[in-house]
Scaffold this active site. Structure first.
Site, PDB file in Angstrom:
ATOM      1  N   GLY A   8      32.046 -36.906 -43.296  1.00  0.00           N
ATOM      2  CA  GLY A   8      30.788 -37.109 -42.584  1.00  0.00           C
ATOM      3  C   GLY A   8      31.007 -37.150 -41.075  1.00  0.00           C
ATOM      4  O   GLY A   8      31.910 -36.512 -40.539  1.00  0.00           O
ATOM      5  N   SER A   9      30.198 -37.938 -40.407  1.00  0.00           N
ATOM      6  CA  SER A   9      30.203 -37.912 -38.950  1.00  0.00           C
ATOM      7  C   SER A   9      31.446 -38.513 -38.307  1.00  0.00           C
ATOM      8  O   SER A   9      31.616 -38.401 -37.089  1.00  0.00           O
ATOM      9  CB  SER A   9      28.957 -38.623 -38.415  1.00  0.00           C
ATOM     10  OG  SER A   9      27.802 -37.838 -38.669  1.00  0.00           O
ATOM     11  N   ALA A  10      32.325 -39.128 -39.080  1.00  0.00           N
ATOM     12  CA  ALA A  10      33.618 -39.525 -38.515  1.00  0.00           C
ATOM     13  C   ALA A  10      34.362 -38.294 -38.005  1.00  0.00           C
ATOM     14  O   ALA A  10      35.174 -38.379 -37.072  1.00  0.00           O
ATOM     15  CB  ALA A  10      34.449 -40.271 -39.561  1.00  0.00           C
ATOM     16  N   LYS A  12      33.193 -36.061 -36.249  1.00  0.00           N
ATOM     17  CA  LYS A  12      32.725 -35.723 -34.908  1.00  0.00           C
ATOM     18  C   LYS A  12      33.736 -36.106 -33.833  1.00  0.00           C
ATOM     19  O   LYS A  12      33.671 -35.595 -32.714  1.00  0.00           O
ATOM     20  CB  LYS A  12      31.369 -36.379 -34.632  1.00  0.00           C
ATOM     21  CG  LYS A  12      30.229 -35.749 -35.429  1.00  0.00           C
ATOM     22  CD  LYS A  12      28.938 -36.527 -35.272  1.00  0.00           C
ATOM     23  CE  LYS A  12      27.836 -35.893 -36.122  1.00  0.00           C
ATOM     24  NZ  LYS A  12      26.631 -36.725 -36.201  1.00  0.00           N
TER      25      LYS A  12
END
Length: 252
Positions: A8-10, A12
């Protein structure tokens, strides 16, 4: 060591490092965060107008990252993912599942991969390594079980870029999606992640949080994934906070 999950957004943190190092953006570059961009949507349909890239990180704006990934391109993003340890087998004697970042075959895959979806899979220790790489001034160290083993590693990004990403991650904790990880008197750099998965036809979420602390003298990097646990900032961030509180006193 063995569990593989979409980060997921980790993820990013990897995308931000690549975009800053390649000068696709600066923290001040204006980006936009519409509800939807070419098939990518924001979490809970949030919408943002023109914002600095730093704000897109702070509030984890998917559609802004989709546009940044489009400019960055599949080759460069894959190269940085691999520099961070994806698609790389662990050193001999360390039994760890290989985290995977398949080369994006189209724009949709590229944009979703940049936010840790599509076919991207990571172990928790891989994502802890991502946080540790930023904490280590942009140099990724090979994982080792025995502290007597000689350390080895390679540079992923410049010290300047690592410092920029550190500032962005600290803002996530200070007033963004990771505020539930805050600890009074301790500077923490972190990133939330909420990875969507389908379970028997039902949409569910893995909750992620990666972090390191203290920002000014990093001693601990941590990754938490709560399997099907919900929203990263609500579930994983408080768990990481408690890990840091428990572990840091033993590192002085």
């Amino acid at each position: 060591l063995e569990g593989l999950y979409p980060p997921g957004s980790a993820m990013k943190v990897v995308t931000s490092t690549a975009a800053l190092e390649e000068e696709v953006v600066t923290p001040e570059t204006t980006v936009t965060g519409p509800k939807e961009y070419k098939g990518v949507r924001n979490f809970e349909s949030g919408e943002f107008g023109p914002i600095p890239f730093a704000t897109a990180v702070k509030y984890s704006v998917n559609t802004a990252f989709a546009q940044v990934a489009e400019k960055l391109g599949a080759r460069r993003l894959t190269r940085y993912a691999e520099a961070f340890g994806f698609n790389v087998d662990a050193a001999d004697g360390v039994e760890i599942a290989t985290s995977s970042f398949p080369f994006p075959e189209g724009l949709g895959d590229l944009m979703w991969a940049s936010i840790g979806q599509a076919q991207v899979l990571a172990t928790p220790v891989q994502m802890a390594s991502v946080a540790a790489t930023v904490a280590n001034d942009g140099r990724r160290m090979e994982l080792r079980i025995d502290r007597a083993s000689p350390p080895s590693g390679d540079r992923v990004a410049s010290r300047a870029t690592a410092a920029q990403v550190t500032n962005l991650m600290e803002s996530v904790v200070e007033g963004g999606t990771g505020s539930a990880a805050r600890v009074g008197g301790l500077r923490i750099a972190g990133k939330t992640g909420t990875a969507e998965v389908d379970v028997n036809g039902k949409r569910m979420n893995h909750a992620w949080f990666i972090a390191f602390a203290p920002v000014e003298d990093p001693r601990v990097a941590v990754a938490v994934v709560s399997e099907l646990g919900g929203v990263g900032g609500e579930v994983a961030a408080p768990l990481a906070r408690q890990v840091l509180i428990n572990v840091l006193p033993h590192t002085e």
